[in-house]
Design a protein around this motif. Structure first.
Motif, PDB file in Angstrom:
ATOM      1  N   ARG A  46       0.807  -1.240   0.000  1.00 30.26           N
ATOM      2  CA  ARG A  46       0.000   0.000   0.000  1.00 30.26           C
ATOM      3  C   ARG A  46       0.831   1.276   0.000  1.00 30.26           C
ATOM      4  O   ARG A  46       0.403   2.308   0.509  1.00 30.26           O
ATOM      5  N   GLU A  47       2.058   1.181  -0.535  1.00 26.63           N
ATOM      6  CA  GLU A  47       2.829   2.416  -0.681  1.00 26.63           C
ATOM      7  C   GLU A  47       2.707   2.829  -2.137  1.00 26.63           C
ATOM      8  O   GLU A  47       3.594   2.603  -2.948  1.00 26.63           O
ATOM      9  N   TYR A  48       1.582   3.468  -2.428  1.00 21.38           N
ATOM     10  CA  TYR A  48       1.218   3.684  -3.826  1.00 21.38           C
ATOM     11  C   TYR A  48       2.142   4.656  -4.552  1.00 21.38           C
ATOM     12  O   TYR A  48       2.586   4.407  -5.657  1.00 21.38           O
ATOM     13  N   ARG A  49       2.414   5.764  -3.919  1.00 20.04           N
ATOM     14  CA  ARG A  49       3.266   6.746  -4.602  1.00 20.04           C
ATOM     15  C   ARG A  49       4.657   6.194  -4.872  1.00 20.04           C
ATOM     16  O   ARG A  49       5.257   6.453  -5.906  1.00 20.04           O
ATOM     17  N   ARG A  50       5.121   5.415  -3.885  1.00 17.80           N
ATOM     18  CA  ARG A  50       6.437   4.811  -4.055  1.00 17.80           C
ATOM     19  C   ARG A  50       6.429   3.870  -5.264  1.00 17.80           C
ATOM     20  O   ARG A  50       7.344   3.879  -6.084  1.00 17.80           O
ATOM     21  N   ALA A  51       5.368   3.112  -5.360  1.00 18.88           N
ATOM     22  CA  ALA A  51       5.241   2.167  -6.490  1.00 18.88           C
ATOM     23  C   ALA A  51       5.235   2.938  -7.807  1.00 18.88           C
ATOM     24  O   ALA A  51       5.935   2.578  -8.763  1.00 18.88           O
TER      25      ALA A  51
END
Lengths: 520, 933
Positions: A46-51
């Protein structure tokens, strides 16, 4: 999932008499590289921006979708957070997902270039829907499901955009005839309250997917909507045996149990779902239903509120909360709750009905008429709506008996179960001096009560009226039958019967003693 | 989430409020001088204070204004100081780039209150009273900041950045304030993208939208003034701000021409409205609760006054935006209801009315300060919903439904013991009964569901008696509640009733019962005089609402109108208004609703004098209404006042003046939305054509009038009667006596059936006229006498005079032996006719006098020529103005005869030429064209 289907052609098209198109075969994807795997790991945690950041220079279709989807979810997450942060004096201002604009531009470009896969199209459709371009969103989603029919999310988004039967029919033209389409249409029919059609489709599907819990649950929901509580109960029972930790559609099951007033079963269900997942709107709703059935309305409201906190657009929770407020004698709050339900889905006849009922309770029958009319319009085959409308017209304030009669007639035509319509029709006609018609309806009502083996004041009233009426019409034999039946009742009724028969005997010249011989 | 309505009291910090705080700091900086540093005089300093108060209280919009507009206003207030103050302001704002600086800002703000030790020592020092308006504002802002979460502070900072960025991008002003660009470059990103975005048609389409919520456009239209250009600019930049591609996307998007084209193509499929509202709400910030409510209240009032200036979609877009910003503000639905109501959209109007009451239970926004609001708020005020519903149905002409709704409202009021609501509902029922045609009411009152009518009255009583009983009851209730507004309304309604109806005792039997059936002008006058007098007591009434919001709004508006010149210089003599039709901007101390009733009393006076027959007083009262109450009265009321004035012109000055005035009035009140004006034009045209002998065109106009009778809002019986009257007159002018008589007869029957006594008098008079023209004087006499009796019992003096004139004519027709009797009759009514009669009536009287003299065998023309020549000359003058050819030929014919008898041949020839001219005109009515039509 996809791989499984692609590998074996046997699964691709179920064997039915229907002719379906072949399942589209997707071109082999590029090999998932390390960037993609890293991003996927971030995404899963759930680390979307990182992804999204990891995938910034990747050009593959899969990477592109994952990056876009991660960004979309990041925006959604921020949106939800902001909504709470920005709550002003007039409620939560509508916040927007700030990623939508960028995503839309990018996906639009890819679509035009043709460098987009069905998943990308699905994402594009979702973005377009959020931007309010419903027509284009539908077109894009149709493209997506045509390209890859097994993405149920795309189908559900498409369904949420089909708000009327006309739109659905328009969409139908463009969708390829894949068997997934049947699932889609069945579900859409259910949503649009065309229960008969939905049930037919699901029963057809059950032939091919006999082990599908989903199909079973949908059939149960349709049965519940058609007020076939026993059937629905049996299916849900089965379903829970196979899948004891299921929470989906269990709120419908709780409604069934509520309607059947099985308190203990409802409490078991509540116990079960709360140990499975406490923070699901469905779970809260089930507990709310349980408390409501127990008459603990304050507690019920607390759980419905919790359900709504988890999902603000949870329609049935608003309606059910309205019911609770009515029980708590707080009409203003009830009206508010029902109105919110109506504004979420304008076709929710239960909420319209609830609004009407609340206003009627507040002694405003004229004001209530509007709401009852709406509910009757949405559910024209439901006798309850017509009875409610008729009762409004009949109320002392309005006293519009002719209109009431029209409504009761409709209710009687749609097999009203509680038998209010027929007896009311008879009563009203009697009141308006139309004795012939009154007699006809009393007869019908009597037949119905006999069938159901009911006893009570209604039977007595019908018998006395019919006896008197037949007597006055010189149908003495018929009158005799009714009188004899009346003699089975208490003293007053006996007296009436005796009076009528006494009249008859005196008219026909028989000695009056004869009657007494038959007395028990 | 909250399902029950709650009062919205919280206060949010916005960049604009921070600006105001900064300005307050500037205003009240402790300084050794009488006025702090930048200000040069006390008056300048005071003016600045008023400006600040106005900024806090004004209700001219619902979103916070932009920095750019603030600086423009500053410029208008402070004149040459604006550079300095604006610079200080922007500098202060630009220093706020982190949460800590915000903290310091609010800590520093406390200086304005001075310290406790110093206040009593240094007398001259400026410091704010903590309980003053400005002091409370600063304290409130500080308190709000102190309880603000860190996330809240972050949002505030972002908003401040957007607020300043918007301003700095406006090139023509940004030279003032360089600091902004420098500091906010942190927040302002992706500048290169903007240009590409500006090409996007979607974004350009939004430009239609944002200015719409600008209140200036919704008002009189002309007030945009100097700011128009710059405001467009600001809204344009607002769009740019909102539409910026998100910063965190970090997508290397390089829009190419082709992709833009694709986008346009795709967008064609989108629904434009939804696009408009989805994103624009982005950085707009809502004002305080009381400002928003005040704004909505002002708009609701404006609907009534100037509904023609509201465009359905413009207003709807504004409401949509407001709904986005404040989803829990249910008043929006009410405004939407009003908007649909005035645009005749029944379904939406009904739907939104119900939505508003469903959500708010009638407790939000509506003035609930009345004493009756003691009941449990959980019960809601649904009687108000029913009252509004009744009014809605009434508006759409569903009188049965309206009556049902109002009946239910009465019951609910009883149930909740809501006396105020009950009084209002009764007043509404009275209004319904008195305003709609009597015919439509008969069915309703007799039916079983109308239980609002007290049970003591049975259905056999006439509508009028029901109305009278209701009016009296309603007045009693209003008096017991001591609500001046309602008392005034009821007194007006009573006056109207007295004016039109004969009062007779409700129960009359026995020999002693009074049988005199008369209307009583004295009681009408009394009611009319009492009603506005009462309004002066409104101060003790619940209706007195704070009006400072609207004061501030108008102060700011005035400021913007004055534009670049300093208001200090402009204050003297700014009151004059070159457009006499536009309303004055100064708000009144009295609430609008009070003034409206006051104005209505003047209209009622005009109407009463019209019936009693004093034209001068009609004109006077209509003028008072048009001049003094133009601002506050509803547009239908003010249009009515103008109608009266134009009618006066037509009767006393001729058609040329009347049509010129009418075209002016039509500009202000578009005839499409004002029935009165439409009617007036047709009435004037009809009379004009009749006078000129264009019978066909007159009949056409008459038919057009007939179409208006079958309007959506039920049949107006008065209007129907008038159409019949005009139809009969047209037939009479065409000399089709039989048909005219039959139309007049059916008119009489109708008027009699529906108790329209005043019209009965006119119908009888018309019958007399028809018989006179048909030379059946004997048959005509009883009609004229009957008409005269009606006129006397209703005190219809002018109509009575006209009946007497007809009577005299009829006597004269019976032979010259009756000439003396006719002349004495004429002499009786001459003062009335000459004093108050119109051109036509006077001319007719003059001709009749001459004819009487000429018919009298004892009268010799040669001895006393002036007795006949004077009236005839007056008559010819008056008829020339009217272009009334038929009568004019008669007058000139008589004049020529007299001159012939006197041997004055020159004059005779002149009269004969005029006679010939009018005769020709009468024979060829199509030839003449009116320049003024």
């Amino acid at each position: 999932m996809r791989r499984r289907f692609r590998g074996s052609d046997v699964f691709s098209t179920p064997s039915t008499s229907m002719s379906y198109v072949g399942t589209p075969v997707l071109v082999e994807e590029e090999i998932e590289n390390d960037y993609y795997l890293l991003a996927k790991a971030y995404f899963d945690s759930r680390e979307y921006r990182r992804a999204a950041h990891v995938l910034r220079d990747q050009t593959g279709k899969k990477a592109m979708f994952l990056r876009g989807y991660a960004l979309y979810l990041a925006g959604e997450k921020r949106k939800e957070e902001e909504m709470i942060e920005l709550e002003g004096p007039f409620g939560k201002g509508t916040t927007i997902n700030c990623e939508l604009g960028g995503l839309e531009q990018e996906l639009c470009m890819h679509r035009k270039k043709g460098s987009i896969d069905p998943f990308g199209l699905y994402l594009y459709g979702v973005v377009l829907r959020d931007r309010g371009c419903d027509d284009l969103a539908r077109a894009v989603l149709v493209e997506s499901v045509n390209g890859y029919p097994w993405n149920w999310n795309a189908w559900s988004e498409l369904q949420s955009l089909c708000t009327s039967i006309d739109i659905l029919n328009n969409v139908n033209v463009n969708i390829k005839n894949h068997w997934m389409k049947d699932f889609f249409f069945a579900s859409a029919y259910l949503e649009l309250k065309i229960y008969g059609e939905a049930l037919k489709k699901y029963e057809l599907l059950q032939g091919n997917f006999s082990l599908s819990d989903y199909v079973q649950a949908q059939i149960a929901t349709a049965q519940y909507s058609l007020s076939e509580f026993d059937e629905a109960h049996a299916i849900f029972d089965d379903l829970l045996k196979n899948d004891p930790y299921r929470v989906d559609t269990m709120d419908v099951y709780s409604n069934v149990l509520y309607a059947k007033e099985s308190c203990s079963a409802l409490s078991c269900l509540a116990h079960r779902v709360i140990s499975t997942d406490k923070y699901r709107p469905e779970s809260c709703c089930i507990i709310g239903n349980y408390y409501s059935l127990k008459g603990l309305h304050e507690k019920a409201v607390i759980y419905f509120r919790r359900a709504l906190r988890l999902n603000r657009k949870y329609l049935s929770a608003w309606t059910l909360m309205g019911h609770e407020y009515v029980e708590m004698k707080n009409p203003a709050a009830a009206v508010d709750a029902y109105r919110r339900a109506v504004d979420i889905n304008v076709r929710d006849y239960r909420a319209w009905y609830g609004l009407g009922q609340t206003y009627e309770l507040m002694a405003m029958p004229f004001y209530a008429l509007y709401y009852y009319r709406k509910s009757a319009y949405l559910q024209p085959t439901d006798a309850r709506m017509w009875v409610a409308l008729a009762q409004c017209y009949e109320s002392g304030q309005l006293n519009m008996l002719d209109e009431a009669i029209k409504c009761y007639k409709r209710a009687a035509n749609y097999n009203e179960r509680e038998g209010i319509a027929l007896s009311k029709l008879a009563e009203l006609h009697d009141k308006l001096g139309r004795r012939d018609q009154a007699a006809m309806y009393y007869k019908l009502d009597l037949e119905r009560m006999d069938e159901e083996q009911r006893e009570g004041p209604n039977v007595i009233r019908a018998l006395s009226f019919l006896a008197e009426h037949c007597q006055s019409q010189n149908k003495h034999e018929e009158a005799q039958i009714y009188c004899t039946r009346l003699l089975d009742y208490t003293a007053t009724e006996k007296e009436t019967a005796r009076n009528i028969m006494g009249m008859k005997t005196s008219q026909s010249g028989f000695p009056s003693m004869e009657v007494d011989q038959f007395m028990p | 989430m909250d399902t029950i309505w709650r009062p919205a009291t919280s206060f949010t910090l916005t960049p604009h409020k921070i600006s105001v705080c900064a300005l307050i700091q500037l205003y009240a900086t402790p300084s050794p001088d009488t006025v702090p540093f930048p200000f040069s005089s006390v008056s300048q300093h005071n003016c600045f204070a008023i400006f600040l108060i106005s900024l806090i209280k004004a209700t001219d919009d619902f979103v916070e204004q932009s920095l750019e507009r603030l600086i423009m206003q500053l410029k208008a207030v402070t004149g040459e100081l604006d550079m300095f103050i604006a610079h200080r302001l922007t500098e202060r704002l630009s220093s706020l780039s982190s949460a800590d600086e915000l903290f310091n800002f609010f800590a520093g703000l406390q200086v304005v209150f001075g310290s406790n030790e110093t206040t009593n020592l240094e007398d001259e020092q400026i410091s704010l009273d903590t309980n003053s308006i400005l002091g409370m504002f600063v304290r409130r802002c500080t308190l709000t900041f102190n309880v603000l979460s860190f996330e809240g502070a972050c949002h505030l900072l972002t908003n401040i950045a957007a607020y300043c960025d918007q301003f700095s991008s406006c090139s023509d002003l940004s030279h003032y304030y360089s600091p902004i660009r420098r500091t906010f470059s942190v927040f302002v990103v992706n500048d290169s993208k903007k240009e590409a975005e500006l090409l996007d048609p979607e974004k350009l389409r939004l430009a239609n939208y944002v200015p719409d919520h600008d209140p200036h456009r919704l008002e009189a239209g002309s007030s945009a003034g100097l700011l128009t250009g710059t405001q467009d600019c600001s809204s344009f930049f607002r769009i740019r701000e909102v539409q910026r591609v998100p910063t965190q996307a970090q997508v290397p998007v390089k829009p190419k021409i082709s992709s833009l084209e694709d986008k346009i193509e795709d967008r064609m499929l989108c629904q434009p409205n939804e696009v408009g509202t989805n994103d624009t709400a982005g950085h707009l910030v809502l004002r305080t609760n009381w400002q928003v409510q005040g704004f909505l209240k002002e708009k609701a009032d404006l609907f009534e006054n100037k509904k023609a200036f509201f465009r359905l979609h413009e207003f709807e877009n504004m409401l949509k935006l407001l709904e986005k910003l404040a989803p829990e503000l249910h008043r929006v639905h009410y405004l939407r209801h009003l908007n649909s109501l005035y645009h005749e959209d029944y379904i939406n109007s009904l739907d939104n009315l119900r939505r508003y009451f469903d959500y708010s239970a009638g407790l939000e926004g509506i003035d609930t300060s009345s004493s009756s609001f003691a009941s449990n708020p959980r019960d809601g005020k649904y009687e108000t919903a029913l009252l509004c519903l009744g009014i809605l149905h009434c508006h759409f002409g569903h009188f049965n439904l309206a009556m049902q709704a109002l009946t239910e409202a009465v019951q609910i009021c009883h149930k909740n013991s809501d006396d105020f609501g009950l009084a209002c509902t009764l007043a509404a029922i009275c209004d319904l009964l008195s305003n709609i045609g009597v015919s439509s009411m008969n069915g309703i009152l007799g039916s079983s569901y109308c239980s609002a009518i007290p049970a003591s009255l049975d259905a056999s009583l006439s509508t009028q008696r029901h109305l009278l009983v209701l009016l009296k009851q309603s007045l009693e209730r209003a008096e017991s509640l001591k609500n001046a507004r309602l008392i005034a309304f009821n007194r007006l309604a009573l006056a109207k009733f007295d004016l039109e109806q004969i009062k007779r005792p409700l129960l009359s039997f026995g020999p002693n019962a009074s049988t005199r059936l008369r209307t009583c002008p004295i009681s009408v006058c009394e009611e009319l005089r009492i009603s506005p007098y009462l309004l002066s007591e409104f101060g003790s009434d619940a209706a007195s609402l704070p009006t400072d919001g609207s004061f501030c709004t108008s102060w700011l508006k005035k400021l913007e109108k004055s534009g670049s010149s300093s208001i200090l210089l402009d204050e003297v003599g700014s009151g004059c208004n070159d457009d006499s039709l536009s309303s004055a901007t100064e708000p009144s101390v009295l609430p609008n609703c009070i003034l409206q009733l006051c104005g209505a009393s003047y209209l009622a006076r005009a109407a009463s004098w019209e019936l009693y027959g004093s034209s001068a007083l009609v004109r006077l009262n209509a003028l008072v209404h048009a001049i003094c109450f133009a601002d506050c009265s509803s547009s239908s009321d003010s249009s009515l006042a103008y109608v009266k004035l134009v009618q006066y012109l037509a009767t006393y000055k001729g058609y040329q003046d009347a049509f010129t005035a009418l075209s002016l009035v039509e500009k202000r009140f578009p005839p499409l939305s004002h029935l009165h004006i439409q009617l007036l034009r047709l009435q004037l045209l009809h009379e004009h054509f009749i006078h000129r002998g264009c019978i066909k065109r007159a009949q056409q106009v008459c038919d057009e009038l007939g179409v208006l009778v079958s309007s959506a809002s039920g049949v107006d019986m008065d209007l129907k009667a008038e159409v019949n009257l005009r139809h009969a007159r047209t037939l009479l002018a065409a000399k089709q006596f039989d048909q005219a008589a039959s139309v007049a007869h059916s008119l009489f029957c109708m008027c009699y059936e529906f108790n329209m006594q005043i019209k009965v008098a006119s119908a009888l008079l018309l019958m007399a006229e028809i018989h006179k023209k048909a030379e059946n004087a004997c048959t005509g006499l009883p009609y004229a006498l009957a008409s005269l009796t009606y006129c006397q019992s209703f005190n219809l003096d002018l109509l009575g005079a006209s009946a007497t004139l007809t009577l005299a004519d009829l006597w004269l027709c019976l032979g010259s032996v009756h000439a003396k009797r006719a002349l004495s009759l004429l002499h009786q009514v001459l003062p009335m006719i000459l004093g108050h009669g119109g051109l036509e009536l006077r001319a007719r009287a003059n001709i009749s006098i001459a004819k009487c003299y000429l018919a009298d065998s004892t009268f010799s023309v040669v001895e006393d020529p002036n007795s006949v020549l004077d009236p005839l000359n007056h008559a010819t003058e008056e008829l020339e103005i009217l272009q009334y050819h038929e009568l004019a030929t008669e007058a000139f014919y008589l004049t020529a005869l007299i001159y012939n008898a006197l041997g004055k041949f020159e004059e005779r020839e002149a009269a004969a030429t005029s006679f010939k001219k009018h005769m020709l005109a009468l024979e060829n009515p199509g030839d003449q064209e009116d320049s003024f039509l």
